[in-house]
Write a protein that holds these residues in place. Structure first.
Motif, mmCIF file in Angstrom:
data_model
loop_
_atom_site.group_PDB
_atom_site.id
_atom_site.type_symbol
_atom_site.label_atom_id
_atom_site.label_comp_id
_atom_site.label_asym_id
_atom_site.label_seq_id
_atom_site.Cartn_x
_atom_site.Cartn_y
_atom_site.Cartn_z
ATOM 1 N N ASP A 1 -58.208 57.125 15.000
ATOM 2 C CA ASP A 1 -59.502 56.372 14.110
ATOM 3 C C ASP A 1 -60.154 55.049 14.340
ATOM 4 O O ASP A 1 -61.599 54.072 14.572
ATOM 5 N N GLY A 2 -59.480 54.320 15.317
ATOM 6 C CA GLY A 2 -59.958 53.306 16.654
ATOM 7 C C GLY A 2 -59.943 53.736 17.967
ATOM 8 O O GLY A 2 -60.242 54.827 18.274
ATOM 9 N N ASP A 3 -59.534 52.643 18.652
ATOM 10 C CA ASP A 3 -60.109 53.187 19.957
ATOM 11 C C ASP A 3 -58.787 53.212 21.207
ATOM 12 O O ASP A 3 -59.591 52.562 21.978
ATOM 13 N N PHE A 4 -58.005 53.573 20.583
ATOM 14 C CA PHE A 4 -57.459 54.387 21.671
ATOM 15 C C PHE A 4 -57.975 55.471 22.988
ATOM 16 O O PHE A 4 -58.183 56.159 22.638
ATOM 17 N N PRO A 5 -56.880 55.086 23.524
ATOM 18 C CA PRO A 5 -58.310 55.915 25.016
ATOM 19 C C PRO A 5 -57.375 57.185 25.121
ATOM 20 O O PRO A 5 -58.005 58.069 25.644
ATOM 21 N N HIS A 6 -56.248 57.180 24.911
ATOM 22 C CA HIS A 6 -55.552 58.660 25.353
ATOM 23 C C HIS A 6 -56.029 59.540 24.258
ATOM 24 O O HIS A 6 -54.417 60.397 23.333
ATOM 25 N N ARG A 7 -56.718 59.656 24.330
ATOM 26 C CA ARG A 7 -57.236 61.016 22.604
ATOM 27 C C ARG A 7 -56.710 62.189 23.279
ATOM 28 O O ARG A 7 -56.227 62.862 21.743
ATOM 29 N N GLU A 8 -57.046 63.115 24.052
ATOM 30 C CA GLU A 8 -55.911 64.098 24.273
ATOM 31 C C GLU A 8 -55.044 64.119 23.748
ATOM 32 O O GLU A 8 -54.255 65.113 23.228
ATOM 33 N N VAL A 9 -54.263 63.151 24.648
ATOM 34 C CA VAL A 9 -52.174 63.135 24.713
ATOM 35 C C VAL A 9 -52.412 62.469 22.870
ATOM 36 O O VAL A 9 -51.640 63.757 22.423
ATOM 37 N N MET A 10 -53.653 62.150 22.214
ATOM 38 C CA MET A 10 -53.023 61.855 20.397
ATOM 39 C C MET A 10 -52.944 63.023 19.745
ATOM 40 O O MET A 10 -52.056 63.506 18.826
ATOM 41 N N ARG A 11 -54.102 63.991 19.922
ATOM 42 C CA ARG A 11 -54.545 65.458 19.103
ATOM 43 C C ARG A 11 -54.357 65.961 19.980
ATOM 44 O O ARG A 11 -53.393 67.212 18.657
#
Length: 325
Positions: free
Chosen positions: A299-309
């Motif tokens: 929901d925020g601006d965490f940069p490593h988005r593919e990892v979290m997904r």
């Protein structure tokens, strides 16, 4: 734009710790800023500076959450120092603290200057040098035996217990169930696969919780121990990091996470005598947490988005696999 510390901003803290000029190179974290400092004119040539500034915390705010709750975000100088003292006192290797400041007189956030342990993470070492990595795993297992063998009548983070505080809830089982139900509700709104079977997952959580017998006494656990939270120094010894969440709790909670993060290497850390009922409940709860948490972070601006997904996707599938066929 999120702001991170620069060398000049940290120079006062570093001079206080080392008495020398320093060059600061920042590397990011998700709950705190982590900065490697190279020094000149000091016997200590490198240190790490931790900065618990709100601008450097990627996690959404936790308004209304009791900070003494065992599952409240474990971030800050007080939890870190309490954990470091506790583990160091047990002979469990953690980075040495060279300086800390909660007064915010030298820097506008809580900070600590700690030893920069030379070496790689256990995760990297297991890939690059499996023999040395396996030896470090064996030593890590001994460290965990020391920690888990520490028994306390009350559960809770060590900093809370140190100051005479009391953790919420009636039991570890209850706290895990309550959080799992909250995580399920959140995950069901964000992940269609979870939403489609939310009722079945809710029933399964309650069924598993009903099988858990009461217990007195709790072990000391890291709470989030994966191979990326273990450094291996140049002598091959493991060093625990990201220790702010250190707490007394059911050791099964730790073992579920160890099993998840170490995968096929977990048998080196496994121990007999664990409660199967707790393991079953805590496994499903952990997978649901690792769906809701990463999606919340996105929901925020965490940069490593593919990892979290990817973490959320993997754990959604794992949670569904734990439903009765």
């Amino acid at each position: 734009m999120r702001q991170f510390a620069e060398g000049e901003a940290l120079s006062g803290v570093v001079r206080e710790a080392l008495g020398a000029a320093a060059r600061v190179v920042g590397v990011g974290g998700s709950k705190k800023g982590v900065y490697r400092v190279h020094t000149d004119g000091s016997p200590v040539t490198r240190v790490i500076v931790y900065s618990w500034a709100e601008d450097e915390n990627f996690w959404p705010g936790a308004d209304g959450v009791d900070p003494a709750h065992p599952f409240a975000p474990a971030s800050g100088l007080a939890p870190f120092l309490a954990a470091q003292r506790t583990l160091d006192g047990l002979g469990v290797r953690v980075p040495a603290v060279l300086f800390s400041d909660a007064g915010r007189t030298r820097y506008p956030a809580d900070v600590a200057v700690v030893e920069d342990v030379p070496g790689d993470t256990l995760e990297a070492l297991l890939e690059s040098d499996p023999v040395r990595g396996s030896a470090a795993m064996d030593e890590l297992a001994v460290m965990l035996d020391v920690m888990h063998g520490q028994r306390g009548p009350r559960y809770g983070r060590v900093d809370v217990l140190e100051r005479g505080g009391t953790a919420a809830g009636e039991s570890c089982r209850q706290l895990v169930l309550e959080r799992a139900l909250d995580d399920l509700a959140e995950a069901a709104e964000r992940e269609p696969r979870i939403g489609a079977v939310a009722d079945a997952l809710r029933d399964r959580l309650r069924e598993l919780a009903a099988r858990v017998a009461p217990r007195t006494g709790h072990g000391l656990i890291h709470g989030e121990l994966g191979p990326d939270h273990v450094l291996v120094d140049t002598d091959g010894h493991p060093v625990l990091i990201d220790i702010e969440g250190l707490m007394y709790f059911d050791v099964e909670w730790e073992h579920v996470f160890l099993r998840l993060r170490f995968g096929e290497r977990y048998p080196a850390l496994a121990r007999p005598g664990l409660d199967p009922a707790r393991l079953d409940l805590y496994a499903l709860a952990t997978h649901l947490s690792l769906v809701a948490g990463p999606l919340r972070l996105l929901d925020g601006d965490f940069p490593h988005r593919e990892v979290m997904r990817g973490i959320a996707d993997h754990n959604a599938a794992a949670a569904l696999a734990l439903l009765p066929r």
